[in-house]
Write a protein that holds these residues in place. Structure first.
Motif, PDB file in Angstrom:
ATOM      1  N   ALA A   1       0.828  -1.210   0.000  1.00 39.14           N
ATOM      2  CA  ALA A   1       0.000   0.000   0.000  1.00 39.14           C
ATOM      3  C   ALA A   1       0.860   1.257   0.000  1.00 39.14           C
ATOM      4  O   ALA A   1       0.456   2.302  -0.517  1.00 39.14           O
ATOM      5  CB  ALA A   1      -0.934  -0.005   1.207  1.00 39.14           C
TER       6      ALA A   1
ATOM      7  N   ARG B   1      -3.167  10.250  -0.771  1.00 36.52           N
ATOM      8  CA  ARG B   1      -3.056   8.856  -1.229  1.00 36.52           C
ATOM      9  C   ARG B   1      -3.569   7.839  -0.206  1.00 36.52           C
ATOM     10  O   ARG B   1      -3.539   6.634  -0.486  1.00 36.52           O
ATOM     11  CB  ARG B   1      -1.582   8.543  -1.544  1.00 36.52           C
ATOM     12  CG  ARG B   1      -0.929   9.455  -2.593  1.00 36.52           C
ATOM     13  CD  ARG B   1      -1.503   9.212  -3.973  1.00 36.52           C
ATOM     14  NE  ARG B   1      -0.957  10.110  -4.966  1.00 36.52           N
ATOM     15  CZ  ARG B   1       0.114   9.837  -5.718  1.00 36.52           C
ATOM     16  NH1 ARG B   1       0.757   8.682  -5.539  1.00 36.52           N
ATOM     17  NH2 ARG B   1       0.556  10.687  -6.620  1.00 36.52           N
TER      18      ARG B   1
ATOM     19  N   GLY C   1      -6.544   7.076   0.983  1.00 38.92           N
ATOM     20  CA  GLY C   1      -7.699   6.285   0.578  1.00 38.92           C
ATOM     21  C   GLY C   1      -7.319   5.142  -0.340  1.00 38.92           C
ATOM     22  O   GLY C   1      -7.756   3.996  -0.149  1.00 38.92           O
ATOM     23  N   GLY C   2      -6.490   5.445  -1.334  1.00 40.65           N
ATOM     24  CA  GLY C   2      -6.051   4.404  -2.255  1.00 40.65           C
ATOM     25  C   GLY C   2      -5.205   3.351  -1.573  1.00 40.65           C
ATOM     26  O   GLY C   2      -5.332   2.154  -1.850  1.00 40.65           O
TER      27      GLY C   2
ATOM     28  N   LEU D   1      -5.280   2.453   1.631  1.00 46.23           N
ATOM     29  CA  LEU D   1      -6.133   1.607   2.473  1.00 46.23           C
ATOM     30  C   LEU D   1      -6.968   0.654   1.623  1.00 46.23           C
ATOM     31  O   LEU D   1      -7.204  -0.500   2.030  1.00 46.23           O
ATOM     32  CB  LEU D   1      -7.038   2.477   3.344  1.00 46.23           C
ATOM     33  CG  LEU D   1      -6.331   3.301   4.427  1.00 46.23           C
ATOM     34  CD1 LEU D   1      -7.330   4.224   5.126  1.00 46.23           C
ATOM     35  CD2 LEU D   1      -5.651   2.392   5.442  1.00 46.23           C
ATOM     36  N   ALA D   2      -7.412   1.117   0.460  1.00 41.31           N
ATOM     37  CA  ALA D   2      -8.189   0.253  -0.429  1.00 41.31           C
ATOM     38  C   ALA D   2      -7.340  -0.913  -0.930  1.00 41.31           C
ATOM     39  O   ALA D   2      -7.808  -2.059  -0.995  1.00 41.31           O
ATOM     40  CB  ALA D   2      -8.734   1.068  -1.599  1.00 41.31           C
ATOM     41  N   ILE D   3      -6.090  -0.620  -1.279  1.00 43.86           N
ATOM     42  CA  ILE D   3      -5.188  -1.685  -1.731  1.00 43.86           C
ATOM     43  C   ILE D   3      -4.947  -2.687  -0.609  1.00 43.86           C
ATOM     44  O   ILE D   3      -5.027  -3.908  -0.808  1.00 43.86           O
ATOM     45  CB  ILE D   3      -3.851  -1.086  -2.208  1.00 43.86           C
ATOM     46  CG1 ILE D   3      -4.060  -0.318  -3.510  1.00 43.86           C
ATOM     47  CG2 ILE D   3      -2.792  -2.178  -2.389  1.00 43.86           C
ATOM     48  CD1 ILE D   3      -2.825   0.449  -3.955  1.00 43.86           C
TER      49      ILE D   3
ATOM     50  N   GLY E   1      -6.724  -3.249   2.243  1.00 43.81           N
ATOM     51  CA  GLY E   1      -7.918  -3.995   2.612  1.00 43.81           C
ATOM     52  C   GLY E   1      -8.384  -4.941   1.522  1.00 43.81           C
ATOM     53  O   GLY E   1      -8.752  -6.093   1.797  1.00 43.81           O
ATOM     54  N   GLY E   2      -8.355  -4.472   0.270  1.00 46.39           N
ATOM     55  CA  GLY E   2      -8.813  -5.309  -0.843  1.00 46.39           C
ATOM     56  C   GLY E   2      -7.946  -6.535  -1.043  1.00 46.39           C
ATOM     57  O   GLY E   2      -8.457  -7.651  -1.248  1.00 46.39           O
TER      58      GLY E   2
ATOM     59  N   SER F   1      -8.236  -3.909  12.403  1.00 43.53           N
ATOM     60  CA  SER F   1      -8.173  -2.444  12.364  1.00 43.53           C
ATOM     61  C   SER F   1      -8.390  -1.862  13.748  1.00 43.53           C
ATOM     62  O   SER F   1      -7.676  -0.939  14.173  1.00 43.53           O
ATOM     63  CB  SER F   1      -9.219  -1.891  11.391  1.00 43.53           C
ATOM     64  OG  SER F   1      -8.965  -2.330  10.071  1.00 43.53           O
TER      65      SER F   1
ATOM     66  N   CYS G   1       0.827   0.069   8.253  1.00 38.76           N
ATOM     67  CA  CYS G   1       0.968  -1.023   7.280  1.00 38.76           C
ATOM     68  C   CYS G   1       1.589  -2.262   7.915  1.00 38.76           C
ATOM     69  O   CYS G   1       1.075  -3.375   7.767  1.00 38.76           O
ATOM     70  CB  CYS G   1       1.816  -0.554   6.104  1.00 38.76           C
ATOM     71  SG  CYS G   1       0.995   0.666   5.070  1.00 38.76           S
TER      72      CYS G   1
END
Length: 748
Positions: free
Chosen positions: A332, A561, A563-564, A566-568, A570-571, A595, A632
């Motif tokens: 991330a 950055r 949001g991106g 965390l999305a990476i 979590g996804g 979390s 992370c």
């Protein structure tokens, strides 16, 4: 895949070991000797800017270009300027040419060269305490990098000789040399010292705990051997990376912390599962592990191979999923704008890969080669006290014990336990409301080193020479900036505004420095001042830099950055956990629970450093990049134990037992491994807090608290409680996704 790996390692252990030895020798040669290209420590660097291309970085570049050559400052301390001022002036008149004649020196200036010592220029170079003065040295601007380094070294030696001469007349005189390159080297030296100290503390403690867990020196040494190889090759990888990009100093410490922790973690799981499979295989063949009826050398060979193949088929899959999950969490950081964060992420991913590879190949190869050594009981089990400790916390092959009873107790009151643990975690996280993030290079300085002493003496005793709070670059010539200067002088708590000076690279632009008299130079007050100045209409463009501006730009880049990232994180974790379990509920629950665990750990760490508890320094804020890395790495480590536990529970669920029985047996089989691994990793992390550097202390404490919280409250109580409440729904997924899982899962 894991069946093939198990067969290959079991049948060709010598080839595996030789391959790793070749790699580690080459890596260490590059790390410490560099093949004529400089060793790792000489190729590391400290960044001048955290965010190249930002407004603060542009200001820093323009302001730096305003000097003719590299500057060095000599701080002379321990004098009595009021009583010996005339004698010191005479001494300088007799010896200043010695400094001016040093190699590479363009100019050397001291206050005694001015005709009137009451002039502001002279007073700026005298200590407020009247106990010293400074000499300003500028090197030749035409020197290349190698010649500049040589010139600095020559100046330092010359100043050392100068100090010896001065002490003949002034016995208490002391000299300190300050330069940007010198400060950078001080940080590198301290990082290196802290790395050695951290491993010197952490490794012996980890080995001792492993001896207790495994009840023997040989078994205990296997995870340590894997860790040393992973770290050695990891350092060699960093050396290779320096040829492609700049590698920041702290990357080495962080990579070593992560590599050591994960290597021990994975090695512990592999060795523990092997001993379990070995015990089962020996019992099936009518043998025992008590030394009374052990197999012969030839008879042990197929037993050891079969046990190792089963180990890699099961535990190998677990550590593989764990490593990939952690690597995805670290990935991330790769989308962050700051190069330092991307390099830290890349290096952490490399050592994670090395940790899992050594655990899945090198450690098993050594085990297979040892054959009967791990079958026979260790000599330490003959010592009554150690034998009792081994029985209490050693690895277990039983489905019944403390952890199964703990899970059974949770089954009786799952809602109550879930509510209590959740409240505890929320309370632990509550200090985050007072969290302040801080980014300033001065926090990386450690007292005791001459360069750092010079820096702090100047900050304390030479008001006119302190680091500016604000650096303003105006798109106007100096004489046209009076309105801006007047505005700067009207700022709250302003103590100094320099006269506007034309930029050397562009005489149509001006640079102005400002000192604001506040304790926290990167606090909220200074941050707001930077925002206000950037919004101020001077009638022409202005750029605002300085420590608070650097921090603001760095924070904004992270927020942009986040949001991106965390999305990476979590996804990727969700997808991997789905491919491991075939469930949508378990990945979702893991992300939520982990979390909350991470926020709780960060809250406790904030409380510790804000109040200076448990021997930690009291700070005005947590280092920003450390918090980003901790999020992370901490999330990854939490998922590490999630994988350990869920993988074992799923084994029992797949065998046909009920959900509650699967939880009880899975926790019993993995509980001791998780708690033992956690204790060892905490010892490693705490070992790094014995260093001097604040950033390394912070990440060591944060990760230690994360592991403790996750291995106790979360993994032992909260996860069993939630799995009890959900029952068979833990393993739910729609039929189309079940089909996807059956096609894409990595099979046992």
């Amino acid at each position: 895949m894991f069946n093939f790996l198990g067969r290959s390692v079991s049948r060709h252990p010598i080839r595996v070991i030789v391959a790793w030895l070749i790699l580690v020798v080459l890596a260490c040669a590059g790390t410490f000797y560099g093949f004529g290209q400089g060793d790792l420590f000489s190729r590391l660097y400290n960044p001048v800017s955290l965010l190249p291309g930002s407004e603060s970085d542009e200001v820093n570049s323009l302001a730096s270009s305003n000097t003719e050559g590299t500057s060095m400052t000599v701080v002379i301390n321990g004098l009595d300027m009021e009583a010996d001022g005339a004698a010191i002036a005479m001494f300088m008149a007799a010896h200043r040419q010695t400094i001016a004649d040093l190699t590479g020196v363009a100019t050397a200036f001291d206050p005694f060269q001015l005709p009137d010592l009451s002039m502001p220029q002279a007073q700026a170079m005298f200590s407020d305490k009247k106990d010293g003065f400074i000499i300003s040295i500028v090197l030749d601007k035409d020197l290349d990098s190698d010649d500049e380094i040589a010139a600095e070294a020559d100046v330092r030696q010359g100043i050392t000789d100068f100090e010896e001469t001065m002490r003949k007349d002034f016995p208490d005189a002391a000299t300190f040399v300050l330069s940007t390159q010198g400060l950078s080297q001080s940080i590198m030296d301290q990082a290196k010292d802290d790395l050695v100290r951290g491993e010197a503390v952490g490794l012996p403690v980890a080995l001792l705990l492993l001896i207790i867990v495994f009840g023997g020196f040989v078994a205990a040494g296997l995870p340590i051997a894997g860790a040393l190889v992973a770290i050695g090759i990891g350092m060699g990888s960093l050396w290779a990376m320096t040829f492609a990009t700049d590698v920041e100093t702290f990357t080495l410490n962080i990579a070593s912390i992560i590599g050591l922790a994960l290597s021990v973690d994975y090695g512990l799981l592999i060795v523990s599962r092997y001993r379990e499979e070995l015990t089962r295989a020996l019992n099936h063949g009518g043998y025992t592990t008590d030394g009374k009826h052990t197999p012969t050398k030839e008879a042990a060979k197929p037993i050891v191979r079969a046990a190792m193949e089963e180990t890699l088929r099961t535990a190998g899959r677990t550590v593989f999923f764990s490593a990939v999950t952690i690597a995805c969490a670290m990935a991330a950081l790769l989308i962050m704008e700051a190069p330092m964060l991307r390099i830290i992420a890349a290096s952490a991913m490399i050592v994670t890969l090395l940790a899992v590879l050594t655990a899945m190949t090198l450690v098993p190869a050594i085990i297979v080669l040892l054959r009967r050594v791990l079958i026979r009981p260790s000599v330490i089990t003959r010592i009554p006290i150690l034998r009792s400790m081994v029985r209490a916390v050693g690895d277990s092959s039983s489905d019944r014990g403390f952890f199964s009873r703990l899970a059974h107790g949770v089954h009786k009151r799952p809602w109550l336990i879930m509510a209590v643990v959740a409240l505890i975690l929320v309370a632990m996280a509550s200090p985050l409301r007072d969290l302040q993030m801080r980014t300033t290079f001065s926090d990386f300085f450690t007292e005791g080193r001459p360069e750092v002493q010079a820096y702090f003496i100047i900050q304390a005793d030479y008001p006119a020479l302190v680091q500016p709070s604000l650096i303003i670059v105006a798109d106007k010539q100096p004489e046209d900036t009076m309105k801006l200067v007047a505005h700067l002088q009207d700022l709250d708590d302003v103590s100094f505004v320099s006269p506007p000076a034309a930029l050397a690279s562009d005489d149509h632009r001006s640079v102005i420095t400002v000192r604001i008299d506040v304790e926290n130079q990167v606090g909220q007050e200074m941050t707001q001042m930077v925002k206000d100045l950037r919004a101020y209409d001077a009638g022409y463009p202005i750029l605002v830099g300085g420590p608070a501006a650097i921090q603001l730009d760095f924070l904004n880049s992270i927020y942009d950055r986040a949001g991106g990232a965390l999305a990476i994180m979590g996804g990727a974790v969700f997808l991997l956990m789905f491919l491991m379990t075939g469930s949508l509920i378990i990945p979702l629950k893991a992300i939520i629970v982990n979390s909350l665990s991470l926020l709780a750990s960060l809250g406790v760490a904030t409380l510790i450093f804000m109040n200076g508890w448990i021997g930690m320094p009291k700070v005005m804020g947590m280092e920003t990049f450390i918090l980003v890395c901790a999020v992370c790495f901490g999330f990854g480590l939490a998922m590490d134990y999630e994988v350990f536990l869920i993988a074992r529970i799923k084994e029992f669920w797949d065998s046909g037992v009920s959900n509650d029985q699967a939880v009880e047996r899975g926790l019993q089989r993995s509980g001791r491994i998780i708690t033992s691994a956690a204790a060892i990793i905490v010892a490693v992390f705490i070992g790094f807090t014995f260093g001097e550097m604040l950033a390394i202390k912070e990440i060591g404490v944060v990760l230690a608290i994360t592991v403790i919280t996750d291995a106790t409250l979360v993994r032992m109580l909260l996860v069993p409680a939630t799995m009890t409440i959900l029952g068979k729904w833990n393993w739910w997924a729609p039929k189309p996704l079940k089909w996807v899982y059956s096609r894409l899962k990595i099979v046992h």
